[in-house]
Scaffold this motif. Structure first.
Motif, PDB file in Angstrom:
ATOM      1  N   GLY A   1       0.858  -1.176   0.000  1.00  0.00           N
ATOM      2  CA  GLY A   1       0.000   0.000   0.000  1.00  0.00           C
ATOM      3  C   GLY A   1       0.898   1.230   0.000  1.00  0.00           C
ATOM      4  O   GLY A   1       2.075   1.145   0.369  1.00  0.00           O
TER       5      GLY A   1
ATOM      6  N   ASP B   1       0.434   3.427   1.993  1.00  0.00           N
ATOM      7  CA  ASP B   1       0.613   3.571   3.445  1.00  0.00           C
ATOM      8  C   ASP B   1       2.036   3.197   3.847  1.00  0.00           C
ATOM      9  O   ASP B   1       2.673   3.889   4.640  1.00  0.00           O
TER      10      ASP B   1
ATOM     11  N   CYS C   1      -1.246  16.432  -0.729  1.00  0.00           N
ATOM     12  CA  CYS C   1      -2.140  15.344  -1.130  1.00  0.00           C
ATOM     13  C   CYS C   1      -3.023  15.888  -2.253  1.00  0.00           C
ATOM     14  O   CYS C   1      -3.824  16.799  -2.032  1.00  0.00           O
TER      15      CYS C   1
ATOM     16  N   ALA D   1      -2.868   9.399  -4.762  1.00  0.00           N
ATOM     17  CA  ALA D   1      -3.634   8.150  -4.621  1.00  0.00           C
ATOM     18  C   ALA D   1      -4.871   8.146  -5.535  1.00  0.00           C
ATOM     19  O   ALA D   1      -5.313   7.090  -5.990  1.00  0.00           O
ATOM     20  N   TYR D   2      -5.413   9.352  -5.805  1.00  0.00           N
ATOM     21  CA  TYR D   2      -6.658   9.427  -6.593  1.00  0.00           C
ATOM     22  C   TYR D   2      -6.402   9.977  -8.004  1.00  0.00           C
ATOM     23  O   TYR D   2      -7.328  10.456  -8.672  1.00  0.00           O
TER      24      TYR D   2
ATOM     25  N   SER E   1      -4.938   0.594  -4.883  1.00  0.00           N
ATOM     26  CA  SER E   1      -6.094   0.379  -4.002  1.00  0.00           C
ATOM     27  C   SER E   1      -7.357   1.072  -4.476  1.00  0.00           C
ATOM     28  O   SER E   1      -8.450   0.724  -4.046  1.00  0.00           O
TER      29      SER E   1
END
Ligand SMILES: Cc1ncc(COP(=O)(O)O)c(C=O)c1O
Length: 369
Positions: A95, A97, A164, A197-198, A227
């Motif tokens: 991930g 993460d 982000c 991430a998006y 993910s």
């Protein structure tokens, strides 16, 4: 007295809370005795994952008795090819993460300062705290990163900055010019982590392509994941693009076998299914617009989202609305947990889920008064 009182944890850990994930469907079914539950809480892909990934997982299952290749070289090379970067610039994590954790582990010394938005993805803060670093937050402006405020927050102690983009939980992006100027202005001795991430959900043309900037900015780190749009959240595969010398440092602190064989195979296969990604992107954009418009029709605003979720601004506590929705079998995230008490964050679902949410939201805004 507890016998373990004589073995206290490190002081950095004492004040930390345990991460609270979105409520699982099984738990809500058990607690409320409801049959039909919609989970719109963890920004997962409601359309599943590629058939190619399924086939690859099934093929790989018979090799489970042997350890995976620790650095996921086949996947890393495929990502590199897919993105047009050198394979030495790619690292695969359990991930994204894990990549956030590795960056903190490798680079953050006690008293180092790390700048991030308030509010943003909470794992940045937690990992910096674990390493004894100091978190410096810069409030969002209308849900958007305040990049000039973040520049002003830089001082001699600053070691790392997180941006982000799109931001979780607000879904907003920073403008193309503003971000590229920011990347130019951040001093080269400060690591600049841009969490994308998006990335694949973004439809706004005012979104900066950061990968081409890697070459001239060795302090730039870009994080992405399998993910979200690839629908492989349970398999835990994220990846980062950065200067090869940073990859080498992160390799020193990662677990030897951080990603498993099935996950590596599924992620590799997913990259061959551009059609699946495009389809999900389109359906998500439609669902996102539907949710924002319906919510607006009911008199509530939401931040302009480019992710697979929207954050709705309420006239009351997000916790109350969360509970009122839960009673109707809809799981969302209360902004209370995310640092925005009068909001809820709702993941974009299938058309059926989105409609069910809007129905339940109407009802919740009556019952939670
Ligand atoms: C902004 C952002 N970064 C990183 C992650 C972590 O994703 P994963 O560890 O599943 O790759 C998430 C998950 O929700 C996220 O929202």
């Amino acid at each position: 007295m507890n016998l373990l009182d004589k073995i206290p944890t490190r002081k950095e850990i004492e004040s930390l809370g345990v991460y609270v994930p979105g409520k699982p469907i099984e738990e809500v079914k058990r607690e409320l005795g409801l049959e039909k539950i919609y989970k719109l809480a963890s920004n997962e892909n409601p359309f599943g994952f590629s058939d190619l990934a399924r086939d690859a997982m099934i093929r790989e299952v018979n090799t489970t008795n042997s350890y995976p290749e620790g650095t996921a070289p086949v996947l890393a090379e495929k990502i590199a090819l897919h993105l047009g970067v050198a394979k030495e610039s790619v690292i695969v994590g359990n991930g994204s993460d894990e990549l956030i954790r590795l960056l903190s582990r490798a680079y953050i010394r006690p008293e180092d300062e790390v700048i991030m938005a308030d509010v943003t993805f909470p794992r940045y803060e937690t990992n910096i705290q674990i390493e004894g670093g100091k978190v410096v937050t810069v409030p969002l402006v209308d849900g958007v990163h305040d990049l000039s405020g973040m520049l002003e927050a830089i001082n001699d102690q600053t070691r790392m900055i997180f941006v982000c983009n799109p931001n979780n939980p607000t879904g907003t992006i920073v403008g193309r010019v503003a971000l590229s100027e920011f990347i130019e202005k951040v001093p080269p001795h400060i690591l600049l982590v841009v969490d994308e991430a998006y990335y694949e959900y973004v439809t706004d043309e005012d979104y900066l392509q950061t990968l081409p900037m890697l070459e001239d900015h060795p302090n730039l780190i870009i994080l992405r994941t399998f993910s979200k749009i690839y629908g492989l959240a349970a398999l835990r595969v994220g990846y980062g693009m950065m200067h090869p010398s940073i990859v080498k440092e992160l390799m020193k602190v990662k677990e030897p076998f951080n990603t498993n064989r099935i996950a590596q195979a599924a992620a590799c296969a997913s990259l061959d299914d551009a059609g699946f990604v495009e389809d999900c992107k389109q359906k998500n954009a439609e669902g996102r617009t539907y949710l924002a418009e319906e919510v607006a029709r009911l008199g509530y605003s939401s931040f302009p989202s480019q992710g697979n979720f929207i954050m709705i601004q309420l006239d009351r506590s997000g916790d109350e609305v969360f509970q009122a929705l839960l009673k109707q079998g809809i799981i969302v995230r209360s902004g209370g947990l995310l640092g925005y008490p009068q909001t809820i964050r709702v993941s974009v679902g299938t058309p059926e889920e989105n409609q069910a949410f809007i129905q339940a939201f109407k009802e919740a805004m009556v019952t939670s008064q």
